[in-house]
Design a protein around this motif. Sequence first.
Motif: not given
Length: 142
Positions: A109-125
């Motif tokens: 699942f880490a790869s799924v979360n990496l896709a989200i991480d790649g789209a948004l900055a930390d404050p946006e997450l």
Amino acid sequence: MTSAHELRLYHRIQTTAHVLKKLADTVVAPTGLSTSQLAVLAIVGDQGPVLQRRVAAQLAINESAVTPMVQRLEAEGMVRRVEGSDRRSRTLELTAAGRQASERAGALFASVNLAIDGALADPELRQLAGLLDRVRAAASAD
């Protein structure tokens, strides 16, 4: 003022969830388990022993929908059901095999979360997480 309707927010949330679900299904396919079954393992692993009805509540589904998932996980030797104080309550515990499957799924699942991480900055997450929590709470309010 702009409305959720004008922005088609439900559609956007639904299609985003669908795309992420397809990605997750592809990623976890090697485990032979569904993302829903893996969610059960994650909840039981994080909180176990835990009541089956609590797992259902956290997944926002009926307990009757959790039962077949738990039965499959039990048949696979990943979860053990323990009768509660009354016959209607069941506590779920992970077995060693369930713990191993849960850890493997977490890595996948880490790869799924990496896709989200790649789209948004930390404050946006953090903001997105909070906003989704608020929408879910508002939609589930009685």
